[in-house]
Design an enzyme around this catalytic site. Structure first.
Site, PDB file in Angstrom:
ATOM      1  N   VAL A 123       0.907  -1.156   0.000  1.00 47.99           N
ATOM      2  CA  VAL A 123       0.000   0.000   0.000  1.00 47.99           C
ATOM      3  C   VAL A 123       0.943   1.202   0.000  1.00 47.99           C
ATOM      4  O   VAL A 123       1.458   1.591   1.040  1.00 47.99           O
ATOM      5  CB  VAL A 123      -0.938  -0.009   1.225  1.00 47.99           C
ATOM      6  CG1 VAL A 123      -1.813   1.227   1.223  1.00 47.99           C
ATOM      7  CG2 VAL A 123      -1.790  -1.272   1.247  1.00 47.99           C
ATOM      8  N   PRO A 124       1.194   1.775  -1.184  1.00 43.99           N
ATOM      9  CA  PRO A 124       2.316   2.702  -1.358  1.00 43.99           C
ATOM     10  C   PRO A 124       2.056   4.123  -0.852  1.00 43.99           C
ATOM     11  O   PRO A 124       1.980   5.074  -1.628  1.00 43.99           O
ATOM     12  CB  PRO A 124       2.538   2.673  -2.875  1.00 43.99           C
ATOM     13  CG  PRO A 124       1.176   2.415  -3.422  1.00 43.99           C
ATOM     14  CD  PRO A 124       0.516   1.488  -2.440  1.00 43.99           C
ATOM     15  N   CYS A 125       1.974   4.273   0.459  1.00 43.22           N
ATOM     16  CA  CYS A 125       1.775   5.606   1.023  1.00 43.22           C
ATOM     17  C   CYS A 125       2.995   6.493   0.766  1.00 43.22           C
ATOM     18  O   CYS A 125       2.899   7.716   0.877  1.00 43.22           O
ATOM     19  CB  CYS A 125       1.431   5.524   2.507  1.00 43.22           C
ATOM     20  SG  CYS A 125       2.629   4.640   3.509  1.00 43.22           S
ATOM     21  N   HIS A 126       4.119   5.888   0.385  1.00 42.17           N
ATOM     22  CA  HIS A 126       5.294   6.687   0.052  1.00 42.17           C
ATOM     23  C   HIS A 126       5.061   7.532  -1.207  1.00 42.17           C
ATOM     24  O   HIS A 126       5.794   8.484  -1.451  1.00 42.17           O
ATOM     25  CB  HIS A 126       6.544   5.803  -0.117  1.00 42.17           C
ATOM     26  CG  HIS A 126       6.443   4.799  -1.219  1.00 42.17           C
ATOM     27  ND1 HIS A 126       5.843   3.565  -1.048  1.00 42.17           N
ATOM     28  CD2 HIS A 126       6.871   4.846  -2.507  1.00 42.17           C
ATOM     29  CE1 HIS A 126       5.917   2.897  -2.182  1.00 42.17           C
ATOM     30  NE2 HIS A 126       6.538   3.646  -3.085  1.00 42.17           N
ATOM     31  N   ARG A 127       4.023   7.229  -1.970  1.00 37.93           N
ATOM     32  CA  ARG A 127       3.731   7.989  -3.189  1.00 37.93           C
ATOM     33  C   ARG A 127       2.893   9.234  -2.914  1.00 37.93           C
ATOM     34  O   ARG A 127       2.571   9.979  -3.840  1.00 37.93           O
ATOM     35  CB  ARG A 127       3.024   7.089  -4.210  1.00 37.93           C
ATOM     36  CG  ARG A 127       3.923   5.968  -4.702  1.00 37.93           C
ATOM     37  CD  ARG A 127       3.245   5.060  -5.690  1.00 37.93           C
ATOM     38  NE  ARG A 127       4.091   3.897  -5.971  1.00 37.93           N
ATOM     39  CZ  ARG A 127       3.631   2.727  -6.351  1.00 37.93           C
ATOM     40  NH1 ARG A 127       2.338   2.536  -6.537  1.00 37.93           N
ATOM     41  NH2 ARG A 127       4.470   1.724  -6.564  1.00 37.93           N
TER      42      ARG A 127
END
Length: 160
Positions: A123-127
């Site tokens: 779940v790419p919250c880094h994006r």
């Protein structure tokens, strides 16, 4: 009652702790420094997750297929599902994500939900970035966020 199986794996952003519950990944987070490192090879789901994470960090995987479960409020789950739709190598602001899920003014709530994301990387919250393009909070730290975004951007450009 489902048992929780855990494995730790080294990654470029630190040691990751992965938890599987009932045949699905329920958590990926940074392993606490003083906690013992656990090895577990009895779960095919954990092994699949580790394989996909390694492929991701090697630049060979853009979209994960390992099954996950979202344990959070309805709003958090909406945010986490929407995060998975941000394309590899791209970013989106908290405000844009809030608009996308139909909660135009809830960009702070989106930030809070992203901060509580239990399944890092997949779940790419880094994006998620600030509206001005700035890098903002990330559970693994800003340097890890920068590393992930640059890795994805560089690999994306190399494939063109």
């Amino acid at each position: 009652m489902n048992t929780i199986q855990t494995i730790t794996v080294k990654s470029p952003i630190g040691v990751l702790r992965i938890e599987e519950t009932g045949g699905v990944i329920s958590s990926i987070g940074i392993h606490k420094e003083n906690a013992p490192i656990v090895s577990c090879t009895s779960s095919s789901v954990l092994n699949h997750c580790v394989d996909e994470l390694r492929a991701y960090f090697d630049g060979k995987l853009k979209r994960f297929t390992v099954p996950v479960i979202f344990l959070g409020t309805e709003f958090q789950q909406r945010v986490w599902k929407a995060l998975q739709e941000i394309p590899y190598g791209q970013t989106q602001s908290y405000k844009e994500l809030a608009e996308l899920i139909g909660a135009r003014k809830a960009y702070r709530a989106v930030g809070n939900a992203a901060n509580k994301n239990p399944i890092l990387i997949i779940v790419p919250c880094h994006r998620l970035i600030g509206s001005d393009g700035s890098l903002t909070g990330f559970a693994c730290g800003i340097e890890a966020k920068r590393f992930l975004l640059e890795m994805e951007k560089d690999l994306q450009q190399a494939l063109r």
